[in-house]
Design an enzyme around this catalytic site. Structure first.
Site, PDB file in Angstrom:
ATOM      1  N   SER A  13       9.629  -2.222  -7.967  1.00 55.01           N
ATOM      2  CA  SER A  13       9.157  -0.884  -7.589  1.00 55.01           C
ATOM      3  C   SER A  13       9.318   0.129  -8.727  1.00 55.01           C
ATOM      4  O   SER A  13       9.989   1.152  -8.576  1.00 55.01           O
ATOM      5  CB  SER A  13       9.923  -0.409  -6.336  1.00 55.01           C
ATOM      6  OG  SER A  13       9.212   0.618  -5.688  1.00 55.01           O
ATOM      7  N   THR A  50       0.800  -1.228   0.000  1.00 52.88           N
ATOM      8  CA  THR A  50       0.000   0.000   0.000  1.00 52.88           C
ATOM      9  C   THR A  50       0.834   1.281   0.000  1.00 52.88           C
ATOM     10  O   THR A  50       0.277   2.364   0.098  1.00 52.88           O
ATOM     11  CB  THR A  50      -0.961   0.029   1.210  1.00 52.88           C
ATOM     12  OG1 THR A  50      -0.179   0.066   2.423  1.00 52.88           O
ATOM     13  CG2 THR A  50      -1.881  -1.179   1.228  1.00 52.88           C
ATOM     14  N   TRP A  51       2.163   1.139  -0.100  1.00 52.29           N
ATOM     15  CA  TRP A  51       3.004   2.340  -0.197  1.00 52.29           C
ATOM     16  C   TRP A  51       2.671   3.064  -1.503  1.00 52.29           C
ATOM     17  O   TRP A  51       2.575   2.414  -2.547  1.00 52.29           O
ATOM     18  CB  TRP A  51       4.484   1.934  -0.169  1.00 52.29           C
ATOM     19  CG  TRP A  51       5.442   3.061  -0.391  1.00 52.29           C
ATOM     20  CD1 TRP A  51       5.416   4.288   0.175  1.00 52.29           C
ATOM     21  CD2 TRP A  51       6.589   3.044  -1.259  1.00 52.29           C
ATOM     22  NE1 TRP A  51       6.481   5.039  -0.280  1.00 52.29           N
ATOM     23  CE2 TRP A  51       7.217   4.304  -1.154  1.00 52.29           C
ATOM     24  CE3 TRP A  51       7.164   2.082  -2.105  1.00 52.29           C
ATOM     25  CZ2 TRP A  51       8.372   4.635  -1.864  1.00 52.29           C
ATOM     26  CZ3 TRP A  51       8.319   2.403  -2.805  1.00 52.29           C
ATOM     27  CH2 TRP A  51       8.906   3.672  -2.679  1.00 52.29           C
ATOM     28  N   LEU A  93       8.106  -6.381  -7.833  1.00 51.16           N
ATOM     29  CA  LEU A  93       8.103  -6.074  -9.270  1.00 51.16           C
ATOM     30  C   LEU A  93       9.219  -5.073  -9.605  1.00 51.16           C
ATOM     31  O   LEU A  93       9.266  -4.514 -10.694  1.00 51.16           O
ATOM     32  CB  LEU A  93       6.739  -5.493  -9.689  1.00 51.16           C
ATOM     33  CG  LEU A  93       5.507  -6.281  -9.218  1.00 51.16           C
ATOM     34  CD1 LEU A  93       4.218  -5.591  -9.651  1.00 51.16           C
ATOM     35  CD2 LEU A  93       5.542  -7.714  -9.767  1.00 51.16           C
ATOM     36  N   TYR A  96       3.181   5.506   5.367  1.00 54.98           N
ATOM     37  CA  TYR A  96       2.529   5.580   4.050  1.00 54.98           C
ATOM     38  C   TYR A  96       1.357   6.586   4.042  1.00 54.98           C
ATOM     39  O   TYR A  96       0.765   6.847   2.995  1.00 54.98           O
ATOM     40  CB  TYR A  96       2.017   4.206   3.587  1.00 54.98           C
ATOM     41  CG  TYR A  96       3.076   3.132   3.484  1.00 54.98           C
ATOM     42  CD1 TYR A  96       4.433   3.446   3.421  1.00 54.98           C
ATOM     43  CD2 TYR A  96       2.722   1.776   3.452  1.00 54.98           C
ATOM     44  CE1 TYR A  96       5.404   2.445   3.340  1.00 54.98           C
ATOM     45  CE2 TYR A  96       3.686   0.779   3.360  1.00 54.98           C
ATOM     46  CZ  TYR A  96       5.022   1.123   3.318  1.00 54.98           C
ATOM     47  OH  TYR A  96       5.962   0.129   3.235  1.00 54.98           O
TER      48      TYR A  96
HETATM   49  N1  NAP Z   1       9.504  -2.416   4.585  1.00 54.36           N
HETATM   50  C1  NAP Z   1       9.973  -1.591   3.671  1.00 54.36           C
HETATM   51  O1  NAP Z   1      11.022  -0.930   3.851  1.00 54.36           O
HETATM   52  C2  NAP Z   1       9.241  -1.450   2.362  1.00 54.36           C
HETATM   53  C3  NAP Z   1       9.857  -0.758   1.316  1.00 54.36           C
HETATM   54  C4  NAP Z   1       9.200  -0.663   0.097  1.00 54.36           C
HETATM   55  C5  NAP Z   1       7.954  -1.271  -0.062  1.00 54.36           C
HETATM   56  N2  NAP Z   1       7.345  -1.915   0.988  1.00 54.36           N
HETATM   57  C6  NAP Z   1       5.999  -2.553   0.825  1.00 54.36           C
HETATM   58  O2  NAP Z   1       6.026  -3.401  -0.326  1.00 54.36           O
HETATM   59  C7  NAP Z   1       4.990  -3.014  -1.224  1.00 54.36           C
HETATM   60  C8  NAP Z   1       5.374  -3.339  -2.659  1.00 54.36           C
HETATM   61  O3  NAP Z   1       6.574  -2.690  -3.043  1.00 54.36           O
HETATM   62  P1  NAP Z   1       6.600  -1.398  -4.003  1.00 54.36           P
HETATM   63  O4  NAP Z   1       5.331  -0.644  -3.888  1.00 54.36           O
HETATM   64  O5  NAP Z   1       7.903  -0.719  -3.732  1.00 54.36           O
HETATM   65  O6  NAP Z   1       6.778  -1.979  -5.465  1.00 54.36           O
HETATM   66  P2  NAP Z   1       6.214  -3.185  -6.373  1.00 54.36           P
HETATM   67  O7  NAP Z   1       5.098  -3.881  -5.703  1.00 54.36           O
HETATM   68  O8  NAP Z   1       7.411  -3.944  -6.820  1.00 54.36           O
HETATM   69  O9  NAP Z   1       5.701  -2.370  -7.627  1.00 54.36           O
HETATM   70  C9  NAP Z   1       4.557  -1.561  -7.539  1.00 54.36           C
HETATM   71  C10 NAP Z   1       4.421  -0.833  -8.873  1.00 54.36           C
HETATM   72  O10 NAP Z   1       4.182  -1.766  -9.920  1.00 54.36           O
HETATM   73  C11 NAP Z   1       2.997  -1.429 -10.626  1.00 54.36           C
HETATM   74  N3  NAP Z   1       2.270  -2.683 -10.885  1.00 54.36           N
HETATM   75  C12 NAP Z   1       1.574  -3.433  -9.979  1.00 54.36           C
HETATM   76  N4  NAP Z   1       1.062  -4.520 -10.575  1.00 54.36           N
HETATM   77  C13 NAP Z   1       1.455  -4.459 -11.882  1.00 54.36           C
HETATM   78  C14 NAP Z   1       1.220  -5.305 -12.988  1.00 54.36           C
HETATM   79  N5  NAP Z   1       0.503  -6.423 -12.873  1.00 54.36           N
HETATM   80  N6  NAP Z   1       1.770  -4.949 -14.194  1.00 54.36           N
HETATM   81  C15 NAP Z   1       2.507  -3.818 -14.297  1.00 54.36           C
HETATM   82  N7  NAP Z   1       2.750  -2.971 -13.284  1.00 54.36           N
HETATM   83  C16 NAP Z   1       2.240  -3.307 -12.075  1.00 54.36           C
HETATM   84  C17 NAP Z   1       2.204  -0.511  -9.686  1.00 54.36           C
HETATM   85  O11 NAP Z   1       1.495   0.478 -10.421  1.00 54.36           O
HETATM   86  P3  NAP Z   1      -0.095   0.739 -10.168  1.00 54.36           P
HETATM   87  O12 NAP Z   1      -0.305   0.954  -8.694  1.00 54.36           O
HETATM   88  O13 NAP Z   1      -0.314   1.958 -11.002  1.00 54.36           O
HETATM   89  O14 NAP Z   1      -0.768  -0.499 -10.689  1.00 54.36           O
HETATM   90  C18 NAP Z   1       3.316   0.171  -8.895  1.00 54.36           C
HETATM   91  O15 NAP Z   1       3.798   1.311  -9.563  1.00 54.36           O
HETATM   92  C19 NAP Z   1       4.805  -1.512  -0.924  1.00 54.36           C
HETATM   93  O16 NAP Z   1       3.619  -0.981  -1.463  1.00 54.36           O
HETATM   94  C20 NAP Z   1       4.867  -1.534   0.588  1.00 54.36           C
HETATM   95  O17 NAP Z   1       3.643  -2.010   1.133  1.00 54.36           O
HETATM   96  C21 NAP Z   1       7.990  -2.024   2.185  1.00 54.36           C
END
Ligand code: NAP
Length: 252
Positions: free
Chosen positions: A151, A21-22, A149, A50
């Site tokens: 990010s 949800t970030w 994915l 977030y």
């Molecule tokens: N603990 C920590 O330090 C930390 C750090 C980073 C992240 N996190 C958590 O991990 C979660 C996931 O990581 P993240 O948000 O960095 O990146 P991610 O999940 O690797 O990538 C998210 C991105 O990919 C796009 N996307 C999603 N599904 C897709 C698909 N099927 N095809 C093409 N593009 C797609 C999304 O765009 P749309 O939204 O426009 O679809 C978004 O821009 C975060 O939201 C957060 O909850 C934790």
């Protein structure tokens, strides 16, 4: 289809797939979470940082009121603490971005009340984290992969950095399985027994990302994808690089 679960060291069950949800905008995330619950998501990865936890809470309350889901079927992750377990407000404690030396320090801490059940770390084919995952598992700590994915929407992305979703070999494997590159990236982690939390605020992608339990990557494909490792971080947290506990200088 709801995601299967893994059993944590404290016997709690945690879904293998959840919604990140970030960067899910507060004005939109309420509808997004409601949609995801209807699509079968039962794990939500949240953080005070977030700035959207109120809206996520509203969505969950509404869905419980509607009878679409029960609270005990949902696994909500936020970033939390031992006293909350004592009060019964939190059921399990995990850690995030801990390297193996830091985990060792926690596990050896005199008077440790609750052993962490999960370490949430960045993990994907360009950062496969084999040693850290092996270390965590050998200590009964499950692993959640964030940024699965790569990010692509991280605000600090620079031109020329690798774009995991565009990797030609990932695309080729996806075509072979009649799946999308995102589904292959998610499946790759699930087959490593790693919990995975892709973020999307688009209904079509939220549905796409949970349709990963009807195909299997072969051992050869898994080995090929593992070989893509280049220790590249999408989220290097460079603002903390000079902190004494900056975790990413250790080998693992
Ligand atoms: N603990 C920590 O330090 C930390 C750090 C980073 C992240 N996190 C958590 O991990 C979660 C996931 O990581 P993240 O948000 O960095 O990146 P991610 O999940 O690797 O990538 C998210 C991105 O990919 C796009 N996307 C999603 N599904 C897709 C698909 N099927 N095809 C093409 N593009 C797609 C999304 O765009 P749309 O939204 O426009 O679809 C978004 O821009 C975060 O939201 C957060 O909850 C934790």
């Amino acid at each position: 289809m709801a995601s299967p679960c893994v059993e944590l060291s404290n016997k709690m069950k945690m879904p293998t797939l959840g919604l990140g949800t970030w960067q899910a905008p507060p004005g939109k995330v309420e509808e997004v979470v409601k949609f995801a619950i209807d699509a079968g998501y039962r794990l939500f990865d949240c953080a005070y940082f977030y700035q959207n936890e109120n809206e996520i809470g509203n969505a969950i309350q509404q869905k419980i009121k509607e009878g679409a889901v029960k609270r005990e079927d949902l696994f909500i992750v936020t970033k939390a603490m031992e006293e909350l377990v004592d009060c019964g407000l939190v059921k399990a404690i995990g850690i995030s971005n801990f390297n193996h030396e830091q985990i060792e320090r926690i596990l050896n801490k005199p008077g440790l009340k609750y052993k962490p059940v999960n370490n949430q770390i960045e993990c994907h084919p360009y950062l496969t984290q084999e040693k850290l995952i092996k270390y965590c598992k050998s200590n009964g700590i499950s692993v959640t992969a964030y940024s699965p994915l790569g990010s692509p929407n991280r605000p600090w992305a620079k031109p020329g950095e690798p774009v995991l979703l565009d990797d030609p070999e990932i695309k080729e494997i996806a075509v072979r399985h009649h799946k999308t590159p995102a589904q292959v990236l998610i499946r790759f982690l699930i087959q490593r027994d790693v919990i995975v939390i892709p973020k999307s605020d688009k209904p079509q992608r939220i549905e796409e990302n949970i349709k990963v339990f009807d195909f299997e990557l072969s051992k050869k494909e898994m080995d090929v994808i593992l070989s893509f490792n280049r220790n590249w971080r999408a989220v290097p947290a460079l603002q903390a690089v000079n902190h004494k506990d900056y975790p990413f200088k250790a080998e693992y």
